[in-house]
Each structure stands twice: as C-alpha cells, then as structure tokens.
Design a protein around this motif. Structure first.
Motif, mmCIF file in Angstrom:
data_model
loop_
_atom_site.group_PDB
_atom_site.id
_atom_site.type_symbol
_atom_site.label_atom_id
_atom_site.label_comp_id
_atom_site.label_asym_id
_atom_site.label_seq_id
_atom_site.Cartn_x
_atom_site.Cartn_y
_atom_site.Cartn_z
ATOM 1 N N MET A 96 -5.804 39.601 12.621
ATOM 2 C CA MET A 96 -7.075 39.282 12.001
ATOM 3 C C MET A 96 -7.497 37.880 12.443
ATOM 4 S SD MET A 96 -9.543 40.221 9.998
ATOM 5 C CE MET A 96 -9.402 41.345 8.672
ATOM 6 N N ALA A 97 -8.779 37.694 12.623
ATOM 7 C CA ALA A 97 -9.327 36.401 13.064
ATOM 8 C C ALA A 97 -9.120 35.343 11.985
ATOM 9 C CB ALA A 97 -10.806 36.559 13.367
ATOM 10 N N GLU A 98 -9.094 34.098 12.425
ATOM 11 C CA GLU A 98 -8.994 32.961 11.508
ATOM 12 C C GLU A 98 -10.103 31.970 11.809
ATOM 13 O OE1 GLU A 98 -5.029 31.320 11.741
ATOM 14 O OE2 GLU A 98 -4.364 32.687 10.167
ATOM 15 N N ILE A 99 -10.498 31.249 10.760
ATOM 16 C CA ILE A 99 -11.538 30.238 10.876
ATOM 17 C C ILE A 99 -11.038 28.931 10.280
ATOM 18 C CG2 ILE A 99 -13.449 31.883 10.914
ATOM 19 C CD1 ILE A 99 -13.816 31.441 7.928
ATOM 20 N N LYS A 100 -11.742 27.845 10.606
ATOM 21 C CA LYS A 100 -11.374 26.529 10.098
ATOM 22 C C LYS A 100 -12.651 25.709 9.934
ATOM 23 C CE LYS A 100 -7.947 24.523 12.189
ATOM 24 N NZ LYS A 100 -7.126 23.783 13.160
ATOM 25 N N LEU A 101 -12.745 24.936 8.854
ATOM 26 C CA LEU A 101 -13.876 24.041 8.604
ATOM 27 C C LEU A 101 -13.490 22.606 8.903
ATOM 28 C CD1 LEU A 101 -15.272 25.401 5.224
ATOM 29 C CD2 LEU A 101 -16.571 25.180 7.352
ATOM 30 N N LYS A 102 -14.436 21.842 9.466
ATOM 31 C CA LYS A 102 -14.224 20.420 9.721
ATOM 32 C C LYS A 102 -15.487 19.640 9.389
ATOM 33 C CE LYS A 102 -11.007 20.697 13.629
ATOM 34 N NZ LYS A 102 -10.805 20.288 15.032
ATOM 35 N N VAL A 103 -15.310 18.408 8.960
ATOM 36 C CA VAL A 103 -16.410 17.454 8.874
ATOM 37 C C VAL A 103 -16.128 16.421 9.951
ATOM 38 C CG1 VAL A 103 -17.603 15.735 7.459
ATOM 39 C CG2 VAL A 103 -16.744 17.841 6.400
ATOM 40 N N ILE A 104 -17.129 16.199 10.814
ATOM 41 C CA ILE A 104 -16.945 15.335 11.974
ATOM 42 C C ILE A 104 -17.998 14.232 11.955
ATOM 43 C CG2 ILE A 104 -16.865 15.299 14.505
ATOM 44 C CD1 ILE A 104 -16.058 18.290 14.325
ATOM 45 N N SER A 105 -17.583 13.025 12.308
ATOM 46 C CA SER A 105 -18.493 11.875 12.319
ATOM 47 C C SER A 105 -19.333 11.867 13.589
ATOM 48 C CB SER A 105 -17.705 10.574 12.220
ATOM 49 O OG SER A 105 -17.031 10.319 13.434
ATOM 50 N N ALA A 106 -20.347 11.013 13.602
ATOM 51 C CA ALA A 106 -21.220 10.862 14.771
ATOM 52 C C ALA A 106 -20.429 10.458 16.013
ATOM 53 C CB ALA A 106 -22.312 9.844 14.479
ATOM 54 N N SER A 107 -19.332 9.733 15.817
ATOM 55 C CA SER A 107 -18.522 9.293 16.955
ATOM 56 C C SER A 107 -17.503 10.351 17.391
ATOM 57 C CB SER A 107 -17.800 7.987 16.609
ATOM 58 O OG SER A 107 -16.919 8.194 15.520
ATOM 59 N N GLY A 108 -17.467 11.493 16.688
ATOM 60 C CA GLY A 108 -16.566 12.577 17.063
ATOM 61 C C GLY A 108 -15.231 12.582 16.352
ATOM 62 N N GLY A 113 -25.569 11.266 11.419
ATOM 63 C CA GLY A 113 -24.876 11.797 12.584
ATOM 64 C C GLY A 113 -23.669 12.656 12.277
ATOM 65 N N ASP A 114 -23.226 12.712 11.015
ATOM 66 C CA ASP A 114 -22.102 13.581 10.652
ATOM 67 C C ASP A 114 -22.527 15.040 10.804
ATOM 68 O OD1 ASP A 114 -20.665 11.332 9.958
ATOM 69 O OD2 ASP A 114 -20.667 11.730 7.804
ATOM 70 N N TRP A 115 -21.554 15.907 11.067
ATOM 71 C CA TRP A 115 -21.843 17.330 11.105
ATOM 72 C C TRP A 115 -20.648 18.120 10.612
ATOM 73 C CZ3 TRP A 115 -20.356 15.106 15.791
ATOM 74 C CH2 TRP A 115 -19.427 15.794 16.559
ATOM 75 N N ILE A 116 -20.936 19.381 10.280
ATOM 76 C CA ILE A 116 -19.919 20.321 9.829
ATOM 77 C C ILE A 116 -19.682 21.311 10.960
ATOM 78 C CG2 ILE A 116 -19.360 22.135 8.163
ATOM 79 C CD1 ILE A 116 -21.319 20.635 6.216
ATOM 80 N N ALA A 117 -18.436 21.554 11.275
ATOM 81 C CA ALA A 117 -18.079 22.517 12.309
ATOM 82 C C ALA A 117 -17.264 23.642 11.677
ATOM 83 C CB ALA A 117 -17.270 21.844 13.417
ATOM 84 N N LEU A 118 -17.620 24.866 12.007
ATOM 85 C CA LEU A 118 -16.818 26.024 11.650
ATOM 86 C C LEU A 118 -16.238 26.545 12.956
ATOM 87 C CD1 LEU A 118 -15.804 28.145 9.622
ATOM 88 C CD2 LEU A 118 -17.877 29.441 10.096
ATOM 89 N N GLU A 119 -14.930 26.479 13.092
ATOM 90 C CA GLU A 119 -14.261 26.924 14.309
ATOM 91 C C GLU A 119 -13.659 28.303 14.086
ATOM 92 O OE1 GLU A 119 -11.383 23.905 15.217
ATOM 93 O OE2 GLU A 119 -12.926 22.476 15.840
ATOM 94 N N CYS A 120 -13.806 29.168 15.084
ATOM 95 C CA CYS A 120 -13.294 30.535 15.023
ATOM 96 C C CYS A 120 -12.323 30.742 16.176
ATOM 97 C CB CYS A 120 -14.436 31.532 15.162
ATOM 98 S SG CYS A 120 -15.815 31.256 14.039
#
Length: 151
Positions: free
Chosen positions: A1-13, A36-43
């Motif tokens: 089964m697939a897995e996902i992960k959430l991250k909060v990332i700053s403008a500088s990465g 500049g912050d963003w949310i990433a959902l990785e699959c």
C-alpha cells in the motif's frame, strides 16, 4: 500500500516539521508561518487520491495527486482575503492527509471542490486557472471558483 508524508518547509528549503510516513498522517506545526513557507505532501508513488486538510480552519478535500507529491504555498499575510480570517494564523497548525478509500473515490461528489488549489498549481487536481488574475490579488484568484465558499 502507498504511503504519504507531510512536511512544513521554510522559504530557504529547511524542513520545519515532518510527519511519519503512512496511509494516514497528521502533523502539528507549533510555530507561526513565515513568508515563503509551504506545505509539502510527499507520496511514494504517483497517481494517488488523497483526502487532505492542510489547515484546520478549512474543510478536507479529496484531491488527485498526479506525480509523487504536491506543494501548497502558505498565502502571504497581505493576500489572504479569500481565506477564513483565522486561516494560517497563530502558532499551532494541525495538518492531516490520508489515502482516499475506493468508496470515496467512486461516490457522487462535487468534482470541482478543492479549497487548496492555488495559482501555479500543476500537480494536484481539481485545479482552476484563468488567463489573467488581476494584479495577483486574491479576490481575483481562479481558486475562488472551486474553494466551496459561496458567501
């Protein structure tokens, strides 16, 4: 089964917060968002349907993630007029995501609903676009057509 992960990332990465990987994940980010912050959902595989809630003042949405993830930029403080006034404020943010069930994918629903759509989004759907978004102002954003707010 697939897995996902959430991250909060700053403008500088830099990664500011990260969840564990799984079929359903949640993340509590305990700091104010900065420009500049963003949310990433990785699959771990492309072509997934997920139910996401990237801000606890906004409703969950079923989205299709074409590639191996999606990025959601935190809207700048001076351009949030088309969001709930409490969205993205304060120093405690609850984010959730999970794989959608086959029943959720097949059920009758508003196929255009995506409050997490944003200008420049090319990786997750539904997505609205326009040939012009006047001065980049939120009141003219194409996402307003699919965000579920009628008022």
């Amino acid at each position: 089964m697939a897995e996902i992960k959430l991250k909060v990332i700053s403008a500088s990465g830099d990664t500011l917060a990260v969840s564990r990987a799984g079929e359903g994940v949640s993340l509590v980010h305990t700091a104010p968002y900065a420009d500049g912050d963003w949310i990433a959902l990785e699959c771990d595989e492309p072509g997934l349907y997920c139910v996401v809630q990237l801000e606890d003042t906004m409703p969950p949405a079923l989205v299709y993630i074409k590639e191996r993830g999606m990025d959601f930029p935190i809207p700048p403080v001076d351009n949030r007029v088309n969001y709930n006034p409490r969205s993205f404020t304060g120093s405690c943010h609850l984010l959730r995501a999970r794989l959608a069930t086959p029943e959720e994918i097949a059920e009758r629903r508003n196929l255009a609903f995506n409050p997490y759509d944003c200008h420049g989004n090319h990786g997750f759907y539904p997505h609205a676009s326009a040939n012009v978004e006047t001065h980049g102002e939120a009141v003219f954003a194409a996402r307003n057509a699919v965000d579920g707010i009628y008022e």
